[in-house]
Design a protein around this motif. Structure first.
Motif, PDB file in Angstrom:
ATOM      1  N   MET A   1       0.832  -1.194   0.000  1.00  0.00           N
ATOM      2  CA  MET A   1       0.000   0.000   0.000  1.00  0.00           C
ATOM      3  C   MET A   1       0.869   1.248   0.000  1.00  0.00           C
ATOM      4  SD  MET A   1      -3.210  -0.917   2.476  1.00  0.00           S
ATOM      5  CE  MET A   1      -3.899   0.638   2.210  1.00  0.00           C
ATOM      6  N   MET A   2       1.972   1.144   0.733  1.00  0.00           N
ATOM      7  CA  MET A   2       2.859   2.299   0.786  1.00  0.00           C
ATOM      8  C   MET A   2       3.464   2.552  -0.589  1.00  0.00           C
ATOM      9  SD  MET A   2       2.842   3.743   3.709  1.00  0.00           S
ATOM     10  CE  MET A   2       4.356   4.657   3.670  1.00  0.00           C
ATOM     11  N   ASP A   3       3.828   1.497  -1.281  1.00  0.00           N
ATOM     12  CA  ASP A   3       4.392   1.656  -2.623  1.00  0.00           C
ATOM     13  C   ASP A   3       3.348   2.231  -3.559  1.00  0.00           C
ATOM     14  OD1 ASP A   3       6.825   0.656  -1.790  1.00  0.00           O
ATOM     15  OD2 ASP A   3       6.387  -1.409  -2.462  1.00  0.00           O
ATOM     16  N   GLY A   4       2.128   1.787  -3.450  1.00  0.00           N
ATOM     17  CA  GLY A   4       1.053   2.306  -4.337  1.00  0.00           C
ATOM     18  C   GLY A   4       0.783   3.781  -4.054  1.00  0.00           C
TER      19      GLY A   4
ATOM     20  N   SER B   1       3.170  14.559 -11.021  1.00  0.00           N
ATOM     21  CA  SER B   1       3.382  14.659 -12.464  1.00  0.00           C
ATOM     22  C   SER B   1       2.232  15.390 -13.128  1.00  0.00           C
ATOM     23  CB  SER B   1       3.558  13.248 -13.045  1.00  0.00           C
ATOM     24  OG  SER B   1       3.622  13.314 -14.447  1.00  0.00           O
ATOM     25  N   TRP B   2       0.994  15.040 -12.682  1.00  0.00           N
ATOM     26  CA  TRP B   2      -0.177  15.717 -13.273  1.00  0.00           C
ATOM     27  C   TRP B   2      -0.239  17.177 -12.861  1.00  0.00           C
ATOM     28  CZ3 TRP B   2      -2.747  14.138 -17.181  1.00  0.00           C
ATOM     29  CH2 TRP B   2      -2.843  12.821 -17.489  1.00  0.00           C
ATOM     30  N   LYS B   3       0.228  17.450 -11.656  1.00  0.00           N
ATOM     31  CA  LYS B   3       0.269  18.846 -11.252  1.00  0.00           C
ATOM     32  C   LYS B   3       1.207  19.649 -12.151  1.00  0.00           C
ATOM     33  CE  LYS B   3      -0.909  18.501  -6.312  1.00  0.00           C
ATOM     34  NZ  LYS B   3      -0.414  18.689  -4.927  1.00  0.00           N
ATOM     35  N   ASN B   4       2.383  19.003 -12.383  1.00  0.00           N
ATOM     36  CA  ASN B   4       3.346  19.687 -13.265  1.00  0.00           C
ATOM     37  C   ASN B   4       2.757  19.889 -14.658  1.00  0.00           C
ATOM     38  OD1 ASN B   4       5.288  19.837 -11.239  1.00  0.00           O
ATOM     39  ND2 ASN B   4       6.190  17.854 -11.783  1.00  0.00           N
TER      40      ASN B   4
ATOM     41  N   LYS C   1       3.551  10.385  -6.833  1.00  0.00           N
ATOM     42  CA  LYS C   1       4.412  10.770  -7.958  1.00  0.00           C
ATOM     43  C   LYS C   1       3.583  11.121  -9.181  1.00  0.00           C
ATOM     44  CE  LYS C   1       8.529   8.123  -6.602  1.00  0.00           C
ATOM     45  NZ  LYS C   1       9.448   7.038  -6.971  1.00  0.00           N
ATOM     46  N   GLU C   2       2.567  10.255  -9.367  1.00  0.00           N
ATOM     47  CA  GLU C   2       1.718  10.500 -10.562  1.00  0.00           C
ATOM     48  C   GLU C   2       0.943  11.806 -10.392  1.00  0.00           C
ATOM     49  OE1 GLU C   2      -1.678   8.238 -13.239  1.00  0.00           O
ATOM     50  OE2 GLU C   2      -0.845   7.249 -11.433  1.00  0.00           O
ATOM     51  N   LEU C   3       0.474  12.061  -9.111  1.00  0.00           N
ATOM     52  CA  LEU C   3      -0.236  13.300  -8.831  1.00  0.00           C
ATOM     53  C   LEU C   3       0.682  14.494  -9.063  1.00  0.00           C
ATOM     54  CD1 LEU C   3      -2.761  14.770  -7.800  1.00  0.00           C
ATOM     55  CD2 LEU C   3      -1.888  14.440  -5.445  1.00  0.00           C
TER      56      LEU C   3
END
Length: 367
Positions: free
Chosen positions: A6-9, A19-22, A15-17
């Motif tokens: 769960m921690m890895d997910g 990335s989307w913010k960027n 990270k993906e969030l």
């Protein structure tokens, strides 16, 4: 282990969030740039639109100015074309007037032109003027008076009658028509006053040199200075009729010369010969003549109406010329017909013409 997964997910989701913010930030930045560029483009478009409207307006103004200028130029061209046509018409009229004046001038020149063969006249020397007797180099002077006799052209069917008294002519001229009896017929004639053609009178003053001689037909066989020397030597020989030469002139282009002798008389005798032998490269004959000056003076033009002469016109050719002339003479001699003594009469029939000359017995008036 489940927690580790769960921690890895979650970490991947962060990270993906991130990335989307960027990406969202980049998209916002791009959107902002595009909005700014759109605004700039709209501004440029509006500016270009205003410029285009200004240019269209300017083009319309230019078009109006061009059309106005074109109209003015066309009007000016029409005015110039009309002016040109008016000038051409005036030129044609002036040419016609000039031709008429030239024809009139030629006619008048021919009218006043004197062309007559003057016969040779013997002149007898009587005496020399005392004023000129002391000077042997004096010019030979002559004054000639030329007087043209007044004339009138008598045409067929006309007659001239000269009465002995001018009052008879005046009486006849008062009659519009005269009825002349010719055997068993009656002939109507019209008396008219004569206006003669203009005549001239003038003097010709002629001065002939006794020391100068004109030379012509001299062949151009040598230079001018050398030719002058040869002419002086040739005309200085007494054996050929020459004499002491004072001066020589020569023109190579015309082949003429002018010899001035020291003493009078030599030029006179040589001029009478007409030719003289000179020594050039060979002996040649040259023409010699007198040197003279002439002046036209006291030129007068006049025309006259004869006091004693009348013209009979509209005479029908009903009989022989001499017989008809006799009938005219008989009629106009009778005082009952207002006539009188006739000095001369001349009638010519149809188809003929005659030039009548008048003497000084005329009533002259200035032309």
């Amino acid at each position: 282990m489940h927690n580790a997964v769960m921690m890895d997910g979650l970490e991947d989701a962060k990270k993906e969030l991130e990335s989307w913010k960027n990406k969202a930030e980049k998209a916002d930045d791009l959107k902002s740039r595009l909005i700014v560029e759109k605004l700039e483009e709209d501004e440029a478009k509006e500016k270009a639109k205003h410029e285009m409207h200004a240019l269209v307006k300017k083009q319309d103004n230019f078009r109006k100015e061009f059309n106005q200028s074109k109209s003015e130029v066309q009007d000016e061209i029409q005015k110039l074309t009309k002016r040109k046509q008016d000038l051409l018409d005036k030129l044609r009229r002036c040419k016609a007037e000039l031709d008429a004046k030239r024809a009139e001038s030629t006619k008048l020149k021919q009218k006043f032109k004197i062309c007559a063969q003057i016969p040779d006249t013997e002149v007898r020397f009587s005496a020399q003027d005392k004023e000129e007797s002391d000077d042997d180099s004096q010019l030979i002077r002559g004054v000639f008076t030329i007087s043209q006799r007044p004339t009138v052209l008598l045409q067929g069917g006309q007659a001239l009658i000269t009465f002995e008294e001018d009052k008879v002519a005046s009486q006849i001229l008062k009659i519009a028509k005269c009825s002349v009896s010719c055997d068993n017929m009656s002939l109507d004639v019209k008396p008219k006053r004569i206006t003669m053609d203009p005549a001239v009178k003038f003097e010709v003053h002629l001065d002939v040199s006794r020391k100068e001689l004109k030379v012509s037909n001299v062949p151009p066989s040598m230079p001018e200075e050398r030719m002058k020397d040869r002419l002086e030597i040739s005309f200085s020989k007494p054996s050929r009729g020459g004499g002491e030469v004072e001066g020589v002139e020569y023109d190579k282009t015309t082949g003429t010369g002018h010899i001035t002798f020291l003493h009078p008389g030599v030029a006179e005798s040589l001029a009478l010969r007409g030719k003289y032998r000179v020594e050039l490269d060979a002996e040649v004959n040259v023409q010699v003549g007198p040197v003279y000056k002439h002046q036209l003076r006291k030129f007068q033009t006049f025309c006259g109406s004869p006091k004693r002469t009348i013209l009979l016109d509209d005479i029908q050719d009903i009989m022989d010329e001499e017989d008809l002339q006799d009938h005219l003479e008989i009629h106009f001699q009778k005082p009952s017909n207002c006539g009188g003594e006739i000095e001369s009469i001349k009638y010519i029939s149809a188809g003929k013409a005659l030039q009548a000359f008048f003497c000084e017995d005329t009533e002259e008036r200035d032309d």
